[in-house]
Write a protein that holds these residues in place. Structure first.
Motif, PDB file in Angstrom:
ATOM      1  N   PHE A   6      -0.054   5.213   7.132  1.00 12.67           N
ATOM      2  CA  PHE A   6       0.705   4.215   7.898  1.00 12.67           C
ATOM      3  C   PHE A   6       0.521   2.817   7.343  1.00 12.67           C
ATOM      4  N   THR A   7      -0.719   2.457   7.036  1.00 11.88           N
ATOM      5  CA  THR A   7      -0.980   1.084   6.591  1.00 11.88           C
ATOM      6  C   THR A   7      -0.612   0.858   5.134  1.00 11.88           C
TER       7      THR A   7
ATOM      8  N   ARG B 103       4.231  -4.207   5.872  1.00  8.79           N
ATOM      9  CA  ARG B 103       3.960  -4.654   7.256  1.00  8.79           C
ATOM     10  C   ARG B 103       5.234  -4.695   8.104  1.00  8.79           C
TER      11      ARG B 103
ATOM     12  N   GLN C  61       5.828  -1.286   9.342  1.00  5.00           N
ATOM     13  CA  GLN C  61       4.849  -0.944  10.391  1.00  5.00           C
ATOM     14  C   GLN C  61       5.247  -1.606  11.714  1.00  5.00           C
ATOM     15  N   GLU C  62       5.679  -2.876  11.619  1.00  3.14           N
ATOM     16  CA  GLU C  62       6.080  -3.579  12.852  1.00  3.14           C
ATOM     17  C   GLU C  62       7.314  -2.938  13.473  1.00  3.14           C
TER      18      GLU C  62
ATOM     19  N   VAL D 165      -2.408   6.228  14.656  1.00  2.00           N
ATOM     20  CA  VAL D 165      -1.773   6.356  13.342  1.00  2.00           C
ATOM     21  C   VAL D 165      -2.756   7.047  12.394  1.00  2.00           C
TER      22      VAL D 165
ATOM     23  N   ASP E 266      -6.061  -5.089   7.854  1.00  2.00           N
ATOM     24  CA  ASP E 266      -5.206  -3.988   8.344  1.00  2.00           C
ATOM     25  C   ASP E 266      -5.622  -3.580   9.752  1.00  2.00           C
TER      26      ASP E 266
ATOM     27  N   LEU F 260      -3.361  -3.713  13.160  1.00  2.00           N
ATOM     28  CA  LEU F 260      -3.072  -2.540  14.004  1.00  2.00           C
ATOM     29  C   LEU F 260      -3.471  -2.808  15.447  1.00  2.00           C
TER      30      LEU F 260
END
Ligand code: SF4
Length: 351
Positions: free
Chosen positions: A65-66, A70, A73-74, A94, A105, A109
């Motif tokens: 996921f990371t 970004r 992810q957002e 995640v 990171d 999160l």
């Protein structure tokens, strides 16, 4: 109260690596396209409708996921913020690579409402990680746990016994190094060979010998016993069955009910130790949660113990008996034994 998990599969998206065993589409059964905000909200609502009072957790499985930008992810996490504020979603989880979990990171999160991160550890042996093409070291796992803890996030671990170069002794060392980090829970996925992966080529050329199902179960029982004794929950053993996976596995210890095979072995081994040869009729009482594992798939434990010990077993669920414990009555007497306290394997002492 058991949670309802709303799964989204981000598959290989964002991952800059190619581990030798990885075919995320086959493993997850997902084509890999990322859900948009509408789809996320609709899917959560559909699960919410049938969840009743049970808490709902959203989980992004697969990939890293990371490792996604970004902004992506957002776009996946922001639609959940109003649902969390309204109490419709209780938690978010995640999965990520260990080397994609910096302190920054982890803080990001947490700021987006994530509470738990599952780290794809696979092994804590650097030689095995290198041969698997993981592109990170065992020390990255320790760094990831530190970063998550500092940010106040929960951390769990996924392990993959049976990678090239692995042995039961090495994989047990990996388990122990991970347990020192106090994961919230573990998933154990014995390595299977999926068509089209570099591991399939290694397997076909004879450079890699996958575990057989029997070997996978034999390793699995030692690992599960060790984790249970340490009080670390193992929430999954073996890959989840999907149509794509079932048709993609070329070799290795794949079985849709892998965990039940492992638990069945633990009970078989405990009863085998307890019952003398020629033991005859015996009544075994156990927790209803353990009943099918005590009996074994297709009654295999009943059949094997009849052959090995001359036992004629009657197995009865008893609400007063906790998990992993057996009350056994036979001509040899009455015994109360526990997998956790009374079962020992020679390999447990290998270091
Ligand atoms: S890190 Fe995960 S997603 Fe990336 S190649 Fe490895 S197993 Fe696949």
């Amino acid at each position: 109260m058991r949670r309802v998990t709303v799964p989204f599969f981000v598959s290989h998206a964002g991952c800059p690596h190619r581990c030798v065993f990885c075919d995320q589409r086959a493993i997850s059964g997902s084509a890999g396209s990322l859900p948009d905000a509408d789809e996320i909200v609709r899917t959560v609502s559909a699960y919410r409708e049938t969840a009743g009072n049970r808490p709902v957790e959203v989980a992004f499985f697969g990939g890293s996921f990371t490792s996604l930008p970004r902004s992506i992810q957002e776009s996946l996490l922001n639609p959940l913020a109003p649902l969390m504020a309204a109490g419709e979603v209780e938690s978010v989880r995640v999965s990520a690579r260990p080397d994609a979990l910096s302190a920054d990171d982890a803080l990001f999160l947490r700021g987006c409402g994530v509470q738990m991160v599952e780290i794809g550890v696979q092994s804590m042996d650097d030689g095995i990680l290198r041969r698997a093409g993981r592109g990170h070291f065992a020390s990255d796992v320790e760094g990831a746990f530190r970063a998550l803890r500092s940010a106040g996030l929960g951390a769990a671990a996924q392990l993959m016994p049976g990678l090239p170069g692995d042995t039961l002794a090495v994989t047990r060392k990996s388990l122990r190094r991970v347990m020192v980090l106090e994961p919230a829970f573990l998933r154990i996925y014995p390595t299977v060979v999926i068509s089209g992966t570099p591991l399939a080529a290694l397997s076909r050329s004879g450079e890699y010998a996958p575990l057989s199902l029997d070997e996978g179960v034999a390793w699995g029982k030692v690992l599960l016993l060790e984790a249970l004794r340490a009080g670390v929950p193992v929430i999954r053993m073996g890959l989840q069955e999907t149509d794509v996976l079932a048709s993609s596995v070329e070799a290795g210890p794949y079985h849709p009910a892998f965990r039940q095979l492992v638990e069945g072995e633990l009970f078989h081994d405990l009863l085998r130790e307890l019952l003398p040869v020629g033991s005859g009729a015996a009544t075994v009482r156990c927790s209803s949660a353990d009943l099918s594992s005590v009996i074994g798939q297709r009654r295999c434990n009943i059949v094997r113990l009849a052959r090995e010990r001359g036992a004629e077993l009657t197995v009865i669920a008893d609400a007063g008996i906790p998990r992993w414990r057996l009350h056994v009555e036979s001509a040899a007497g009455s015994h109360s034994v526990s997998v956790l306290a009374d079962l020992h394997y020679e390999q447990e002492n290998d270091d």
